[in-house]
Every structure is written in structure tokens, then in C-alpha cells.
Scaffold this motif. Structure first.
Motif, PDB file in Angstrom:
ATOM      1  N   UNK A  17      10.828   7.897  -5.120  1.00 41.63           N
ATOM      2  CA  UNK A  17      11.441   8.884  -4.229  1.00 41.63           C
ATOM      3  C   UNK A  17      10.532   9.238  -3.057  1.00 41.63           C
ATOM      4  N   UNK A  18       9.292   8.774  -3.105  1.00 44.50           N
ATOM      5  CA  UNK A  18       8.354   9.017  -2.013  1.00 44.50           C
ATOM      6  C   UNK A  18       7.507   7.765  -1.816  1.00 44.50           C
ATOM      7  N   UNK A  19       7.404   7.311  -0.584  1.00 47.50           N
ATOM      8  CA  UNK A  19       6.602   6.134  -0.284  1.00 47.50           C
ATOM      9  C   UNK A  19       5.114   6.439  -0.315  1.00 47.50           C
ATOM     10  N   UNK A  20       4.315   5.384  -0.249  1.00 51.23           N
ATOM     11  CA  UNK A  20       2.867   5.561  -0.182  1.00 51.23           C
ATOM     12  C   UNK A  20       2.270   4.452   0.661  1.00 51.23           C
ATOM     13  N   UNK A  21       1.088   4.728   1.199  1.00 52.64           N
ATOM     14  CA  UNK A  21       0.421   3.782   2.082  1.00 52.64           C
ATOM     15  C   UNK A  21      -0.308   2.716   1.275  1.00 52.64           C
ATOM     16  N   UNK A  22      -0.661   1.634   1.977  1.00 51.65           N
ATOM     17  CA  UNK A  22      -1.334   0.498   1.347  1.00 51.65           C
ATOM     18  C   UNK A  22      -2.637   0.922   0.658  1.00 51.65           C
ATOM     19  N   UNK A  24      -3.337   3.723  -0.795  1.00 50.93           N
ATOM     20  CA  UNK A  24      -2.978   4.343  -2.073  1.00 50.93           C
ATOM     21  C   UNK A  24      -2.520   3.267  -3.059  1.00 50.93           C
ATOM     22  N   UNK A  25      -1.768   2.285  -2.561  1.00 49.29           N
ATOM     23  CA  UNK A  25      -1.310   1.197  -3.433  1.00 49.29           C
ATOM     24  C   UNK A  25      -2.499   0.420  -3.985  1.00 49.29           C
ATOM     25  N   UNK A  26      -3.494   0.144  -3.136  1.00 49.74           N
ATOM     26  CA  UNK A  26      -4.687  -0.578  -3.587  1.00 49.74           C
ATOM     27  C   UNK A  26      -5.423   0.230  -4.649  1.00 49.74           C
ATOM     28  N   UNK A  27      -5.484   1.541  -4.461  1.00 50.31           N
ATOM     29  CA  UNK A  27      -6.134   2.409  -5.446  1.00 50.31           C
ATOM     30  C   UNK A  27      -5.370   2.365  -6.768  1.00 50.31           C
ATOM     31  N   UNK A  28      -4.047   2.437  -6.704  1.00 46.01           N
ATOM     32  CA  UNK A  28      -3.234   2.361  -7.923  1.00 46.01           C
ATOM     33  C   UNK A  28      -3.422   1.000  -8.605  1.00 46.01           C
ATOM     34  N   UNK A  29      -3.388  -0.082  -7.832  1.00 42.39           N
ATOM     35  CA  UNK A  29      -3.526  -1.429  -8.399  1.00 42.39           C
ATOM     36  C   UNK A  29      -4.857  -1.573  -9.130  1.00 42.39           C
ATOM     37  N   UNK A  30      -5.940  -1.120  -8.487  1.00 45.65           N
ATOM     38  CA  UNK A  30      -7.257  -1.207  -9.131  1.00 45.65           C
ATOM     39  C   UNK A  30      -7.290  -0.380 -10.412  1.00 45.65           C
ATOM     40  N   UNK A  31      -6.782   0.835 -10.341  1.00 46.10           N
ATOM     41  CA  UNK A  31      -6.851   1.763 -11.482  1.00 46.10           C
ATOM     42  C   UNK A  31      -6.046   1.252 -12.671  1.00 46.10           C
ATOM     43  N   UNK A  32      -4.882   0.645 -12.397  1.00 46.73           N
ATOM     44  CA  UNK A  32      -4.001   0.216 -13.477  1.00 46.73           C
ATOM     45  C   UNK A  32      -4.125  -1.268 -13.798  1.00 46.73           C
ATOM     46  N   UNK A  33      -5.018  -1.980 -13.072  1.00 51.48           N
ATOM     47  CA  UNK A  33      -5.275  -3.384 -13.371  1.00 51.48           C
ATOM     48  C   UNK A  33      -4.092  -4.293 -13.118  1.00 51.48           C
ATOM     49  N   UNK A  34      -3.339  -4.010 -12.044  1.00 52.76           N
ATOM     50  CA  UNK A  34      -2.209  -4.858 -11.687  1.00 52.76           C
ATOM     51  C   UNK A  34      -2.449  -5.454 -10.311  1.00 52.76           C
ATOM     52  N   UNK A  35      -1.674  -6.461  -9.971  1.00 53.33           N
ATOM     53  CA  UNK A  35      -1.780  -7.118  -8.683  1.00 53.33           C
ATOM     54  C   UNK A  35      -1.231  -6.218  -7.579  1.00 53.33           C
ATOM     55  N   UNK A  36      -1.965  -6.138  -6.469  1.00 53.12           N
ATOM     56  CA  UNK A  36      -1.475  -5.382  -5.315  1.00 53.12           C
ATOM     57  C   UNK A  36      -0.182  -6.007  -4.804  1.00 53.12           C
ATOM     58  N   UNK A  80     -10.900 -12.164 -16.285  1.00 51.23           N
ATOM     59  CA  UNK A  80     -11.352 -11.792 -14.946  1.00 51.23           C
ATOM     60  C   UNK A  80     -12.871 -11.685 -14.918  1.00 51.23           C
ATOM     61  N   UNK A  81     -13.509 -12.389 -13.959  1.00 54.02           N
ATOM     62  CA  UNK A  81     -14.968 -12.265 -13.866  1.00 54.02           C
ATOM     63  C   UNK A  81     -15.360 -10.942 -13.215  1.00 54.02           C
ATOM     64  N   UNK A  82     -16.575 -10.472 -13.435  1.00 51.02           N
ATOM     65  CA  UNK A  82     -17.027  -9.228 -12.800  1.00 51.02           C
ATOM     66  C   UNK A  82     -16.959  -9.341 -11.282  1.00 51.02           C
ATOM     67  N   UNK A  83     -16.512  -8.272 -10.626  1.00 54.57           N
ATOM     68  CA  UNK A  83     -16.490  -8.216  -9.172  1.00 54.57           C
ATOM     69  C   UNK A  83     -15.229  -8.725  -8.512  1.00 54.57           C
ATOM     70  N   UNK A  84     -14.324  -9.357  -9.258  1.00 52.01           N
ATOM     71  CA  UNK A  84     -13.090  -9.851  -8.661  1.00 52.01           C
ATOM     72  C   UNK A  84     -12.127  -8.686  -8.471  1.00 52.01           C
ATOM     73  N   UNK A  85     -11.502  -8.598  -7.301  1.00 49.29           N
ATOM     74  CA  UNK A  85     -10.552  -7.522  -7.012  1.00 49.29           C
ATOM     75  C   UNK A  85      -9.359  -7.598  -7.959  1.00 49.29           C
ATOM     76  N   UNK A  86      -8.685  -6.473  -8.142  1.00 50.79           N
ATOM     77  CA  UNK A  86      -7.528  -6.406  -9.038  1.00 50.79           C
ATOM     78  C   UNK A  86      -6.420  -7.357  -8.615  1.00 50.79           C
ATOM     79  N   UNK A  87      -6.323  -7.662  -7.307  1.00 56.20           N
ATOM     80  CA  UNK A  87      -5.287  -8.585  -6.849  1.00 56.20           C
ATOM     81  C   UNK A  87      -5.833  -9.992  -6.637  1.00 56.20           C
ATOM     82  N   UNK A  88      -6.979 -10.306  -7.263  1.00 56.66           N
ATOM     83  CA  UNK A  88      -7.559 -11.640  -7.170  1.00 56.66           C
ATOM     84  C   UNK A  88      -6.702 -12.657  -7.892  1.00 56.66           C
ATOM     85  N   UNK A  89      -7.029 -13.932  -7.669  1.00 52.34           N
ATOM     86  CA  UNK A  89      -6.269 -15.013  -8.280  1.00 52.34           C
ATOM     87  C   UNK A  89      -7.218 -16.151  -8.627  1.00 52.34           C
TER      88      UNK A  89
END
Length: 171
Positions: A17-22, A24-36, A80-89
Motif C-alpha cells: 500500500x506504500x512504495x519504497x525507494x531502491x 530501502x529495498x536494498x536494506x530489506x534485501x540484505x536484512x532478509x537474505x533475498x535477491x534485490x 554464499x561466500x563472505x562479502x558477497x552482496x545479498x543480490x549476488x549470483x
């Protein structure tokens, strides 16, 4: 609370019901361990925490499937190796042109694919070419602006001269 976001705001972000900026999305992705990518577009399955999706193969002298962040589902997931971003591949090497740097079957990780290819000169990179090949090569300056020479580690493999590189990611 651990994100520093008001719970009502977070609830609205989560239920759409409310949008968010990129950022904030990156912060959520890192915190929850999902792909951005998944969080912003719904493409790809969310990453399993501590696991990185293997999106395809990367050529080292062999024909390969194209590695893509738009792939509907990864081939596999690896630790996942240490240091790889949450949206890494990750991608799997096919061929031996980069031996002994990488061998057929090695898994390579990347997390910051860029179209600013010139910034990656002299680095080992996954490169996406204009002809749709995806290769692992050392990136060198070509004979003209916007052209690159792609070197193999195997001295018996000639370099690819004046390639058009669409984007690249250091490994």
C-alpha cells in the motif's frame, strides 16, 4: 525495529500500500537474505539465506547457456561466500581457456555487473558480449574506444580482439 523503520511504514511496504525507494529495498534485501532483483521485480525465486543462485554457465572456450539475472529460476544454489552482496549470483565455468586461473566446473561469484566496462580493465571478469556470449576473460584495452581485447589464461588460446562488451562483472 532492527531495520530502524516504523512498524506501520514497514507493514505498508510489505503489503504494497506504500512504495519504497531502491535504498530501502536494498536494506530489506540484505536484512532478509533475498535477491534485490526478486524484491523489486518479482523475477527469480528469493534466495535461501546463506545461499546464492547459480544463474547459468560462463564460457572459457566452450559453448554455454547464457547467464542472466532475468532467469525464471536458477540452475542451483550454492553456499554464499563472505562479502558477497545479498543480490549476488554465481555461474559455472565451462571449458579450459582460463586454466590454471579457473577450471571447467569451477563456480564463480559476482555481485556488481556494470556497463562501465573500461573501469574493469586488467581484471578477471565475466563479460556479456554483443553477440550474446557470456565469457570469463581478462579484460584489456582494444584498438578503439568501446572495444576490448579478451585474454585467456591458457597461452594456447588466442585473445578475442576488439570485442563489443555490453557489460562486465569482476569475479
Amino acid at each position: 525495529e532492527s531495520l530502524g523503520v516504523n512498524r506501520y511504514t514497514y507493514s505498508q511496504h510489505e503489503n504494497g500500500t506504500r512504495g519504497f525507494k531502491r535504498d530501502a529495498a536494498a536494506q530489506y534485501a540484505r536484512r532478509f537474505g533475498v535477491s534485490l532483483t526478486w524484491l523489486l521485480t518479482g523475477r527469480n525465486e528469493p534466495n535461501t539465506p546463506g545461499r546464492t543462485p547459480v544463474l547459468g554457465h560462463v564460457g572459457a572456450g566452450a559453448s554455454v547457456t547464457v547467464a542472466s539475472t532475468d532467469s525464471p529460476s536458477p540452475l542451483d544454489q550454492v553456499e554464499t561466500p563472505p562479502g558477497l552482496a545479498a543480490d549476488g549470483a554465481a555461474v559455472i565455468v565451462r571449458g579450459d581457456s582460463m586454466y590454471p586461473t579457473c577450471e571447467d566446473g569451477d563456480v564463480l561469484f559476482y555481485d556488481n555487473r556494470t556497463s562501465d566496462v573500461a573501469a574493469l580493465l586488467n581484471r578477471l571478469c565475466i563479460v556479456w558480449l554483443g553477440d550474446e556470449r557470456v565469457l570469463i576473460k581478462r579484460l584489456r584495452r582494444g584498438s578503439a574506444k568501446g572495444r576490448f581485447t579478451l585474454e585467456s589464461a591458457n597461452v594456447n588460446m588466442p585473445p578475442i580482439e576488439d570485442a563489443t562488451v555490453i557489460s562486465a562483472a569482476p569475479v
